[in-house]
Scaffold this active site. Structure first.
Site, PDB file in Angstrom:
ATOM      1  N   ASP A 112     -27.794  69.864  26.215  1.00  9.54           N
ATOM      2  CA  ASP A 112     -28.237  70.448  24.947  1.00  9.54           C
ATOM      3  C   ASP A 112     -29.672  70.964  25.101  1.00  9.54           C
ATOM      4  O   ASP A 112     -29.979  72.119  24.792  1.00  9.54           O
ATOM      5  CB  ASP A 112     -28.163  69.412  23.826  1.00  9.54           C
ATOM      6  N   SER A 163     -26.891  72.504  19.702  1.00 15.97           N
ATOM      7  CA  SER A 163     -25.993  73.665  19.826  1.00 15.97           C
ATOM      8  C   SER A 163     -24.871  73.426  20.837  1.00 15.97           C
ATOM      9  O   SER A 163     -23.865  74.123  20.825  1.00 15.97           O
ATOM     10  CB  SER A 163     -26.787  74.922  20.207  1.00 15.97           C
ATOM     11  N   ASN A 214     -20.004  73.767  31.626  1.00 19.85           N
ATOM     12  CA  ASN A 214     -19.946  72.599  30.741  1.00 19.85           C
ATOM     13  C   ASN A 214     -18.551  72.001  30.657  1.00 19.85           C
ATOM     14  O   ASN A 214     -18.310  71.080  29.871  1.00 19.85           O
ATOM     15  CB  ASN A 214     -20.405  72.987  29.322  1.00 19.85           C
ATOM     16  N   HIS A 266     -28.668  59.681  37.034  1.00 21.07           N
ATOM     17  CA  HIS A 266     -27.478  59.565  37.883  1.00 21.07           C
ATOM     18  C   HIS A 266     -27.328  58.157  38.458  1.00 21.07           C
ATOM     19  O   HIS A 266     -26.559  57.956  39.378  1.00 21.07           O
ATOM     20  CB  HIS A 266     -27.528  60.605  39.021  1.00 21.07           C
ATOM     21  N   THR A 267     -28.042  57.214  37.924  1.00 19.78           N
ATOM     22  CA  THR A 267     -27.799  55.821  38.268  1.00 19.78           C
ATOM     23  C   THR A 267     -26.530  55.328  37.574  1.00 19.78           C
ATOM     24  O   THR A 267     -25.987  54.280  37.909  1.00 19.78           O
ATOM     25  CB  THR A 267     -28.999  54.915  37.872  1.00 19.78           C
ATOM     26  N   ASP A 299     -23.507  55.986  41.635  1.00 17.35           N
ATOM     27  CA  ASP A 299     -24.110  54.803  42.243  1.00 17.35           C
ATOM     28  C   ASP A 299     -22.959  53.904  42.692  1.00 17.35           C
ATOM     29  O   ASP A 299     -22.283  53.298  41.860  1.00 17.35           O
ATOM     30  CB  ASP A 299     -24.985  54.116  41.183  1.00 17.35           C
ATOM     31  N   THR A 355     -23.303  49.981  41.347  1.00 18.72           N
ATOM     32  CA  THR A 355     -23.367  49.623  39.916  1.00 18.72           C
ATOM     33  C   THR A 355     -23.291  50.874  39.028  1.00 18.72           C
ATOM     34  O   THR A 355     -24.284  51.267  38.408  1.00 18.72           O
ATOM     35  CB  THR A 355     -24.686  48.860  39.606  1.00 18.72           C
ATOM     36  N   ASP A 397     -30.154  51.124  36.439  1.00 19.86           N
ATOM     37  CA  ASP A 397     -31.193  50.460  37.224  1.00 19.86           C
ATOM     38  C   ASP A 397     -31.846  51.499  38.147  1.00 19.86           C
ATOM     39  O   ASP A 397     -31.636  52.697  37.939  1.00 19.86           O
ATOM     40  CB  ASP A 397     -30.593  49.289  38.019  1.00 19.86           C
TER      41      ASP A 397
HETATM   42  C1  HEM Z   1     -31.431  67.807  38.569  1.00 15.82           C
HETATM   43  C2  HEM Z   1     -30.369  68.494  38.515  1.00 15.82           C
HETATM   44  C3  HEM Z   1     -29.021  67.975  38.077  1.00 15.82           C
HETATM   45  C4  HEM Z   1     -27.848  68.377  38.585  1.00 15.82           C
HETATM   46  C5  HEM Z   1     -27.620  69.393  39.690  1.00 15.82           C
HETATM   47  C6  HEM Z   1     -26.817  67.640  37.903  1.00 15.82           C
HETATM   48  C7  HEM Z   1     -25.469  67.800  38.133  1.00 15.82           C
HETATM   49  C8  HEM Z   1     -24.500  66.952  37.665  1.00 15.82           C
HETATM   50  C9  HEM Z   1     -23.118  67.023  38.032  1.00 15.82           C
HETATM   51  C10 HEM Z   1     -22.495  68.069  38.933  1.00 15.82           C
HETATM   52  C11 HEM Z   1     -22.487  65.994  37.418  1.00 15.82           C
HETATM   53  C12 HEM Z   1     -21.014  65.612  37.534  1.00 15.82           C
HETATM   54  C13 HEM Z   1     -20.155  66.307  36.519  1.00 15.82           C
HETATM   55  C14 HEM Z   1     -18.712  65.995  36.763  1.00 15.82           C
HETATM   56  O1  HEM Z   1     -18.224  66.265  37.852  1.00 15.82           O
HETATM   57  O2  HEM Z   1     -18.052  65.495  35.833  1.00 15.82           O
HETATM   58  C15 HEM Z   1     -23.473  65.267  36.656  1.00 15.82           C
HETATM   59  C16 HEM Z   1     -23.229  64.139  35.924  1.00 15.82           C
HETATM   60  C17 HEM Z   1     -24.182  63.502  35.171  1.00 15.82           C
HETATM   61  N1  HEM Z   1     -25.475  63.928  34.943  1.00 15.82           N
HETATM   62 FE1  HEM Z   1     -26.437  65.314  35.996  1.00 15.82          FE
HETATM   63  N2  HEM Z   1     -27.389  66.798  36.992  1.00 15.82           N
HETATM   64  C18 HEM Z   1     -28.746  66.978  37.056  1.00 15.82           C
HETATM   65  C19 HEM Z   1     -29.682  66.361  36.242  1.00 15.82           C
HETATM   66  C20 HEM Z   1     -29.381  65.470  35.256  1.00 15.82           C
HETATM   67  C21 HEM Z   1     -30.304  64.998  34.264  1.00 15.82           C
HETATM   68  C22 HEM Z   1     -31.738  65.480  34.127  1.00 15.82           C
HETATM   69  C23 HEM Z   1     -29.633  64.098  33.492  1.00 15.82           C
HETATM   70  C24 HEM Z   1     -30.108  63.322  32.290  1.00 15.82           C
HETATM   71  C25 HEM Z   1     -31.347  63.055  32.003  1.00 15.82           C
HETATM   72  C26 HEM Z   1     -28.290  63.989  34.017  1.00 15.82           C
HETATM   73  C27 HEM Z   1     -27.332  63.120  33.581  1.00 15.82           C
HETATM   74  C28 HEM Z   1     -26.057  63.030  34.110  1.00 15.82           C
HETATM   75  C29 HEM Z   1     -25.133  61.946  33.816  1.00 15.82           C
HETATM   76  C30 HEM Z   1     -25.427  60.721  32.977  1.00 15.82           C
HETATM   77  C31 HEM Z   1     -23.942  62.254  34.482  1.00 15.82           C
HETATM   78  C32 HEM Z   1     -22.644  61.459  34.473  1.00 15.82           C
HETATM   79  C33 HEM Z   1     -21.711  62.031  33.421  1.00 15.82           C
HETATM   80  C34 HEM Z   1     -20.403  61.277  33.282  1.00 15.82           C
HETATM   81  O3  HEM Z   1     -20.100  60.371  34.034  1.00 15.82           O
HETATM   82  O4  HEM Z   1     -19.683  61.648  32.334  1.00 15.82           O
HETATM   83  N3  HEM Z   1     -28.173  64.860  35.059  1.00 15.82           N
HETATM   84  N4  HEM Z   1     -24.705  65.893  36.821  1.00 15.82           N
END
Ligand code: HEM
Length: 347
Positions: A83, A92, A112, A212-213, A265, A268, A273
Protein backbone atom coordinates in the site's frame (compact mmCIF):
# COMPACT_ATOMS: atom_id res chain seq x y z
CA UNK A 1 2.55 59.85 19.12
CA UNK A 2 0.97 56.56 20.01
CA UNK A 3 -1.14 56.72 23.11
CA UNK A 4 -0.25 54.10 25.78
CA UNK A 5 -3.23 51.83 26.30
CA UNK A 6 -5.14 52.20 29.54
CA UNK A 7 -5.11 49.14 31.82
CA UNK A 8 -8.64 48.14 30.77
CA UNK A 9 -7.90 48.49 27.04
CA UNK A 10 -4.63 46.56 27.46
CA UNK A 11 -6.41 43.66 29.15
CA UNK A 12 -8.97 43.81 26.33
CA UNK A 13 -6.05 43.66 23.89
CA UNK A 14 -4.56 40.60 25.64
CA UNK A 15 -7.98 38.92 25.72
CA UNK A 16 -8.48 39.54 21.98
CA UNK A 17 -5.03 38.11 21.22
CA UNK A 18 -5.74 35.02 23.28
CA UNK A 19 -9.07 34.58 21.54
CA UNK A 20 -7.39 34.81 18.12
CA UNK A 21 -4.71 32.30 19.14
CA UNK A 22 -7.40 29.98 20.51
CA UNK A 23 -9.43 30.20 17.30
CA UNK A 24 -6.34 29.61 15.17
CA UNK A 25 -5.44 26.54 17.24
CA UNK A 26 -8.97 25.22 16.92
CA UNK A 27 -8.89 25.77 13.22
CA UNK A 28 -5.55 24.05 12.66
CA UNK A 29 -6.53 21.04 14.78
CA UNK A 30 -9.70 20.65 12.75
CA UNK A 31 -7.96 17.86 10.90
CA UNK A 32 -11.01 16.54 9.10
CA UNK A 33 -11.81 19.81 7.41
CA UNK A 34 -9.13 21.06 5.08
CA UNK A 35 -6.96 19.63 2.34
CA UNK A 36 -3.36 20.70 2.65
CA UNK A 37 -0.46 20.92 0.29
CA UNK A 38 2.21 20.16 2.87
CA UNK A 39 2.80 16.63 4.16
CA UNK A 40 0.20 16.16 6.89
CA UNK A 41 1.38 15.38 10.38
CA UNK A 42 0.36 12.03 11.75
CA UNK A 43 -0.16 11.64 15.47
CA UNK A 44 -0.48 8.80 17.94
CA UNK A 45 -3.61 10.29 19.55
CA UNK A 46 -5.41 11.27 16.35
CA UNK A 47 -8.54 9.29 17.32
CA UNK A 48 -8.21 9.87 21.08
CA UNK A 49 -11.52 11.72 21.18
CA UNK A 50 -13.36 10.34 18.16
CA UNK A 51 -12.66 6.63 18.74
CA UNK A 52 -10.72 6.11 21.96
CA UNK A 53 -10.96 2.31 21.91
CA UNK A 54 -9.90 1.96 18.29
CA UNK A 55 -6.78 -0.09 18.95
CA UNK A 56 -8.68 -2.54 21.18
CA UNK A 57 -11.31 -3.05 18.48
CA UNK A 58 -8.68 -3.78 15.85
CA UNK A 59 -6.70 -5.88 18.34
CA UNK A 60 -9.69 -8.14 18.96
CA UNK A 61 -9.80 -8.95 15.24
CA UNK A 62 -6.04 -9.32 14.66
CA UNK A 63 -5.54 -11.63 17.65
CA UNK A 64 -8.42 -13.86 16.54
CA UNK A 65 -7.14 -13.93 12.96
CA UNK A 66 -3.65 -14.78 14.16
CA UNK A 67 -4.99 -17.75 16.15
CA UNK A 68 -7.31 -19.04 13.46
CA UNK A 69 -5.12 -18.31 10.46
CA UNK A 70 -1.52 -17.32 11.29
CA UNK A 71 -0.69 -16.51 7.65
CA UNK A 72 -2.85 -13.40 8.15
CA UNK A 73 0.20 -11.92 9.91
CA UNK A 74 2.72 -11.94 7.06
CA UNK A 75 -0.11 -11.29 4.59
CA UNK A 76 -1.13 -8.06 6.32
CA UNK A 77 2.40 -6.77 6.86
CA UNK A 78 3.11 -7.25 3.16
CA UNK A 79 -0.18 -5.58 2.27
CA UNK A 80 0.85 -2.50 4.24
CA UNK A 81 4.20 -2.38 2.42
CA UNK A 82 2.51 -2.67 -0.99
CA UNK A 83 0.00 0.00 0.00
CA UNK A 84 2.65 2.49 1.10
CA UNK A 85 4.96 2.01 -1.88
CA UNK A 86 2.30 2.61 -4.52
CA UNK A 87 1.27 6.26 -4.23
CA UNK A 88 1.44 6.36 -0.45
CA UNK A 89 -0.13 4.72 2.60
CA UNK A 90 -3.70 5.49 1.59
CA UNK A 91 -5.52 2.15 1.63
CA UNK A 92 -5.68 2.15 -2.18
CA UNK A 93 -4.37 -1.45 -2.25
CA UNK A 94 -7.71 -2.49 -0.70
CA UNK A 95 -9.93 -1.01 -3.41
CA UNK A 96 -11.57 -3.50 -5.79
CA UNK A 97 -11.59 -3.19 -9.54
CA UNK A 98 -14.88 -1.97 -10.90
CA UNK A 99 -16.74 -4.86 -12.52
CA UNK A 100 -16.57 -4.59 -16.30
CA UNK A 101 -14.05 -1.73 -16.23
CA UNK A 102 -10.82 -2.03 -18.20
CA UNK A 103 -8.98 0.00 -15.61
CA UNK A 104 -7.89 -2.50 -12.96
CA UNK A 105 -7.22 -1.52 -9.36
CA UNK A 106 -3.80 -1.96 -7.69
CA UNK A 107 -4.70 -5.23 -6.02
CA UNK A 108 -5.31 -6.85 -9.42
CA UNK A 109 -1.93 -5.87 -10.85
CA UNK A 110 0.32 -8.76 -11.86
CA UNK A 111 2.87 -7.83 -9.16
CA UNK A 112 0.18 -8.04 -6.50
CA UNK A 113 -1.36 -11.33 -7.50
CA UNK A 114 0.41 -13.18 -4.66
CA UNK A 115 -1.00 -10.96 -1.94
CA UNK A 116 -2.90 -13.36 0.24
CA UNK A 117 -6.62 -12.98 0.71
CA UNK A 118 -6.18 -13.27 4.52
CA UNK A 119 -4.67 -9.78 4.64
CA UNK A 120 -7.68 -8.25 2.87
CA UNK A 121 -10.06 -10.26 5.07
CA UNK A 122 -8.41 -9.04 8.25
CA UNK A 123 -8.81 -5.39 7.26
CA UNK A 124 -12.35 -5.89 6.08
CA UNK A 125 -13.36 -7.50 9.40
CA UNK A 126 -11.57 -4.84 11.43
CA UNK A 127 -13.20 -2.05 9.42
CA UNK A 128 -16.67 -3.58 9.88
CA UNK A 129 -16.17 -3.68 13.66
CA UNK A 130 -14.70 -0.16 13.79
CA UNK A 131 -17.56 1.23 11.66
CA UNK A 132 -20.10 -0.33 14.03
CA UNK A 133 -18.44 1.38 17.02
CA UNK A 134 -17.17 4.66 15.53
CA UNK A 135 -19.06 5.21 12.29
CA UNK A 136 -17.41 7.31 9.60
CA UNK A 137 -14.35 8.21 11.63
CA UNK A 138 -11.40 5.87 10.99
CA UNK A 139 -9.68 5.45 7.61
CA UNK A 140 -8.88 2.08 6.05
CA UNK A 141 -5.27 3.26 5.67
CA UNK A 142 -4.93 3.72 9.45
CA UNK A 143 -6.59 0.37 10.17
CA UNK A 144 -4.04 -1.31 7.88
CA UNK A 145 -1.13 0.41 9.64
CA UNK A 146 -2.41 -0.64 13.08
CA UNK A 147 -3.19 -4.22 12.01
CA UNK A 148 0.33 -4.60 10.53
CA UNK A 149 1.81 -3.47 13.87
CA UNK A 150 -0.44 -5.88 15.78
CA UNK A 151 0.80 -8.81 13.71
CA UNK A 152 4.45 -7.84 14.13
CA UNK A 153 3.85 -7.93 17.87
CA UNK A 154 1.69 -11.07 17.89
CA UNK A 155 4.45 -12.90 16.02
CA UNK A 156 6.96 -12.01 18.74
CA UNK A 157 8.26 -8.73 17.33
CA UNK A 158 8.35 -5.30 18.95
CA UNK A 159 5.25 -3.36 20.02
CA UNK A 160 5.25 0.25 18.88
CA UNK A 161 2.88 3.20 18.80
CA UNK A 162 1.33 3.77 15.38
CA UNK A 163 0.87 7.36 14.25
CA UNK A 164 -2.49 7.95 12.62
CA UNK A 165 -4.33 10.50 10.51
CA UNK A 166 -3.97 9.00 7.02
CA UNK A 167 -6.90 9.50 4.73
CA UNK A 168 -7.97 6.97 2.14
CA UNK A 169 -6.95 7.63 -1.45
CA UNK A 170 -9.60 7.92 -4.11
CA UNK A 171 -7.48 6.40 -6.85
CA UNK A 172 -6.17 2.87 -7.30
CA UNK A 173 -4.51 1.96 -10.59
CA UNK A 174 -2.88 -1.35 -11.47
CA UNK A 175 -0.65 0.49 -13.92
CA UNK A 176 1.08 2.28 -11.00
CA UNK A 177 2.25 -0.94 -9.35
CA UNK A 178 5.07 -2.41 -11.47
CA UNK A 179 7.34 0.62 -11.22
CA UNK A 180 6.83 0.99 -7.46
CA UNK A 181 7.10 -2.54 -6.09
CA UNK A 182 10.44 -4.37 -5.94
CA UNK A 183 10.77 -7.70 -7.70
CA UNK A 184 12.43 -10.87 -6.45
CA UNK A 185 15.10 -10.46 -9.13
CA UNK A 186 15.74 -6.73 -8.63
CA UNK A 187 19.39 -5.75 -8.19
CA UNK A 188 20.59 -3.94 -5.10
CA UNK A 189 21.06 -0.83 -7.22
CA UNK A 190 17.41 -1.01 -8.26
CA UNK A 191 16.26 -1.60 -4.69
CA UNK A 192 18.32 1.30 -3.35
CA UNK A 193 16.96 3.59 -6.05
CA UNK A 194 13.37 2.59 -5.41
CA UNK A 195 13.68 2.95 -1.64
CA UNK A 196 15.43 6.27 -2.03
CA UNK A 197 12.57 7.50 -4.22
CA UNK A 198 10.32 6.88 -1.19
CA UNK A 199 12.63 8.77 1.16
CA UNK A 200 14.09 5.55 2.58
CA UNK A 201 17.80 4.96 3.13
CA UNK A 202 19.96 1.88 2.40
CA UNK A 203 19.70 1.07 6.12
CA UNK A 204 15.90 1.22 5.89
CA UNK A 205 16.08 -1.26 3.00
CA UNK A 206 18.06 -3.72 5.13
CA UNK A 207 15.90 -3.23 8.21
CA UNK A 208 12.50 -3.40 6.46
CA UNK A 209 13.58 -6.50 4.53
CA UNK A 210 13.79 -8.08 7.99
CA UNK A 211 9.99 -8.47 7.71
CA UNK A 212 10.97 -11.55 5.70
CA UNK A 213 11.67 -13.18 9.04
CA UNK A 214 8.08 -14.41 8.71
CA UNK A 215 6.03 -15.60 5.78
CA UNK A 216 6.44 -17.52 2.56
CA UNK A 217 7.27 -17.17 -1.12
CA UNK A 218 6.04 -19.07 -4.16
CA UNK A 219 8.55 -21.14 -6.17
CA UNK A 220 8.35 -18.84 -9.17
CA UNK A 221 10.02 -16.11 -7.12
CA UNK A 222 13.23 -18.06 -6.55
CA UNK A 223 13.17 -21.05 -8.95
CA UNK A 224 15.69 -19.49 -11.35
CA UNK A 225 18.21 -19.39 -8.48
CA UNK A 226 17.92 -23.16 -8.17
CA UNK A 227 18.56 -24.15 -11.78
CA UNK A 228 19.71 -21.27 -13.93
CA UNK A 229 21.01 -18.33 -11.95
CA UNK A 230 21.28 -15.25 -14.13
CA UNK A 231 21.65 -17.35 -17.28
CA UNK A 232 24.57 -19.46 -15.99
CA UNK A 233 22.60 -22.76 -16.25
CA UNK A 234 23.87 -23.38 -12.73
CA UNK A 235 22.38 -22.76 -9.28
CA UNK A 236 23.17 -19.54 -7.47
CA UNK A 237 26.50 -20.17 -5.72
CA UNK A 238 25.22 -18.11 -2.79
CA UNK A 239 22.74 -20.83 -1.68
CA UNK A 240 23.70 -23.33 0.97
CA UNK A 241 23.76 -26.80 -0.72
CA UNK A 242 21.33 -28.32 1.81
CA UNK A 243 18.82 -25.53 1.31
CA UNK A 244 19.28 -25.88 -2.45
CA UNK A 245 18.47 -29.57 -2.28
CA UNK A 246 15.39 -29.04 -0.13
CA UNK A 247 14.07 -26.22 -2.33
CA UNK A 248 14.63 -28.27 -5.48
CA UNK A 249 12.48 -31.03 -4.01
CA UNK A 250 9.58 -28.61 -3.51
CA UNK A 251 10.16 -26.64 -6.68
CA UNK A 252 11.00 -28.70 -9.76
CA UNK A 253 12.41 -26.88 -12.74
CA UNK A 254 9.36 -27.55 -14.89
CA UNK A 255 5.78 -28.52 -14.21
CA UNK A 256 5.75 -27.79 -10.48
CA UNK A 257 2.64 -26.88 -8.55
CA UNK A 258 2.12 -23.12 -8.70
CA UNK A 259 0.70 -23.04 -5.20
CA UNK A 260 3.77 -24.44 -3.43
CA UNK A 261 5.47 -21.98 -1.10
CA UNK A 262 8.70 -22.09 0.91
CA UNK A 263 9.30 -20.26 4.19
CA UNK A 264 11.60 -17.24 4.17
CA UNK A 265 13.02 -18.30 7.51
CA UNK A 266 13.61 -22.06 7.43
CA UNK A 267 13.65 -22.48 11.18
CA UNK A 268 10.96 -20.11 12.53
CA UNK A 269 8.60 -18.94 9.73
CA UNK A 270 5.97 -17.59 12.13
CA UNK A 271 8.32 -16.02 14.65
CA UNK A 272 9.30 -12.39 14.26
CA UNK A 273 12.95 -12.53 15.31
CA UNK A 274 16.32 -11.57 13.81
CA UNK A 275 17.03 -15.04 12.35
CA UNK A 276 16.49 -13.55 8.87
CA UNK A 277 19.91 -11.90 9.12
CA UNK A 278 21.83 -14.89 10.48
CA UNK A 279 20.22 -16.90 7.69
CA UNK A 280 21.68 -14.47 5.15
CA UNK A 281 25.12 -14.81 6.72
CA UNK A 282 24.72 -18.61 6.45
CA UNK A 283 23.65 -18.50 2.76
CA UNK A 284 20.10 -19.42 3.70
CA UNK A 285 18.34 -16.45 2.09
CA UNK A 286 15.31 -17.39 -0.01
CA UNK A 287 15.09 -14.64 -2.62
CA UNK A 288 18.06 -13.38 -4.60
CA UNK A 289 17.22 -9.93 -3.24
CA UNK A 290 17.46 -11.18 0.35
CA UNK A 291 20.82 -12.85 -0.17
CA UNK A 292 22.13 -9.87 -2.13
CA UNK A 293 21.87 -7.74 1.02
CA UNK A 294 24.70 -9.83 2.46
CA UNK A 295 26.71 -9.86 -0.75
CA UNK A 296 26.74 -6.12 -1.42
CA UNK A 297 29.36 -4.16 0.51
CA UNK A 298 26.91 -1.27 1.01
CA UNK A 299 24.43 -3.39 2.95
CA UNK A 300 26.52 -6.27 4.32
CA UNK A 301 27.81 -4.53 7.48
CA UNK A 302 24.29 -3.82 8.72
CA UNK A 303 23.17 -7.38 7.94
CA UNK A 304 26.07 -8.63 10.05
CA UNK A 305 25.27 -6.24 12.88
CA UNK A 306 21.57 -7.16 12.95
CA UNK A 307 22.38 -10.87 12.85
CA UNK A 308 24.18 -10.32 16.17
CA UNK A 309 21.72 -8.03 17.87
CA UNK A 310 17.97 -8.62 18.10
CA UNK A 311 17.32 -5.44 20.10
CA UNK A 312 19.05 -3.34 17.48
CA UNK A 313 16.86 -4.97 14.80
CA UNK A 314 13.68 -4.36 16.78
CA UNK A 315 14.53 -0.73 17.53
CA UNK A 316 15.50 -0.01 13.93
CA UNK A 317 12.45 -1.83 12.58
CA UNK A 318 10.08 0.33 14.63
CA UNK A 319 11.71 3.51 13.33
CA UNK A 320 11.74 2.28 9.72
CA UNK A 321 8.08 1.16 9.85
CA UNK A 322 7.15 4.62 11.10
CA UNK A 323 9.01 6.14 8.14
CA UNK A 324 7.43 3.74 5.67
CA UNK A 325 4.02 4.41 7.21
CA UNK A 326 4.41 8.13 6.50
CA UNK A 327 5.01 7.81 2.75
CA UNK A 328 2.62 9.90 0.66
CA UNK A 329 0.08 10.40 3.41
CA UNK A 330 -3.11 12.12 2.30
CA UNK A 331 -5.71 14.34 3.86
CA UNK A 332 -9.25 15.34 2.89
CA UNK A 333 -10.53 17.35 -0.04
CA UNK A 334 -9.61 16.21 -3.54
CA UNK A 335 -6.81 13.97 -2.30
CA UNK A 336 -8.60 11.73 0.13
CA UNK A 337 -11.77 10.46 1.66
CA UNK A 338 -12.85 8.19 4.46
CA UNK A 339 -14.10 4.98 2.88
CA UNK A 340 -16.93 3.16 4.61
CA UNK A 341 -16.07 -0.10 2.89
CA UNK A 342 -12.34 -0.51 2.28
CA UNK A 343 -12.88 -2.90 -0.62
CA UNK A 344 -15.47 -0.82 -2.44
CA UNK A 345 -14.54 -0.08 -6.04
CA UNK A 346 -13.86 3.45 -7.29
CA UNK A 347 -16.94 5.42 -8.30
C1 HEM B 1 13.26 -5.16 -0.45
C2 HEM B 1 12.60 -5.63 -1.42
C3 HEM B 1 11.52 -6.68 -1.31
C4 HEM B 1 11.28 -7.63 -2.22
C5 HEM B 1 12.02 -7.86 -3.53
C6 HEM B 1 10.19 -8.42 -1.73
C7 HEM B 1 9.63 -9.48 -2.41
C8 HEM B 1 8.76 -10.38 -1.86
C9 HEM B 1 8.30 -11.57 -2.52
C10 HEM B 1 8.66 -12.00 -3.93
C11 HEM B 1 7.50 -12.23 -1.64
C12 HEM B 1 6.81 -13.57 -1.85
C13 HEM B 1 5.45 -13.43 -2.48
C14 HEM B 1 4.88 -14.78 -2.78
O1 HEM B 1 5.51 -15.54 -3.51
O2 HEM B 1 3.77 -15.07 -2.30
C15 HEM B 1 7.44 -11.45 -0.43
C16 HEM B 1 6.76 -11.80 0.70
C17 HEM B 1 6.69 -11.01 1.82
N1 HEM B 1 7.18 -9.73 1.96
FE1 HEM B 1 8.51 -8.87 0.76
N2 HEM B 1 9.79 -7.94 -0.52
C18 HEM B 1 10.57 -6.86 -0.22
C19 HEM B 1 10.44 -6.05 0.89
C20 HEM B 1 9.50 -6.21 1.87
C21 HEM B 1 9.20 -5.26 2.90
C22 HEM B 1 9.85 -3.89 3.01
C23 HEM B 1 8.24 -5.81 3.68
C24 HEM B 1 7.54 -5.24 4.89
C25 HEM B 1 7.99 -4.28 5.64
C26 HEM B 1 7.95 -7.13 3.16
C27 HEM B 1 7.11 -8.04 3.72
C28 HEM B 1 6.86 -9.30 3.20
C29 HEM B 1 6.16 -10.35 3.93
C30 HEM B 1 5.69 -10.29 5.37
C31 HEM B 1 6.05 -11.43 3.05
C32 HEM B 1 5.37 -12.77 3.30
C33 HEM B 1 3.95 -12.73 2.77
C34 HEM B 1 3.16 -13.99 3.02
O3 HEM B 1 3.67 -14.99 3.50
O4 HEM B 1 1.95 -13.93 2.71
N3 HEM B 1 8.71 -7.31 2.04
N4 HEM B 1 8.22 -10.31 -0.60
Amino acid sequence: MPVPPSSSSSSMFVFTCLLIIFLLTLHSSDCLAKPTNTTPQLSVDYYAKSCPQLEQFIGSITSRQFKESPVSGPATIRLFFHDCFVDGCDGSILISSKPGSKMLAERNAQDNKDLRVEGFETISKAKALVESKCPGVVSCADILAIAARDFVHLAGGPYYQVKKGRWDGRISMASRVASNIPRSNSTIDELLKLFSSKGLTPNDLVVLSGAHTIGFAHCQNFVSRLYDYRGTKKPDPAIDPRLLKALKMSCPRYGGNNDIVAPFDVSTPFLFDHAYYSNLVAKLGLLATDQALFLDPRTKPLVQALAQDKQKFFQSFVVAMDKMGSIGVKRGGKQGENRKDCGMHMS
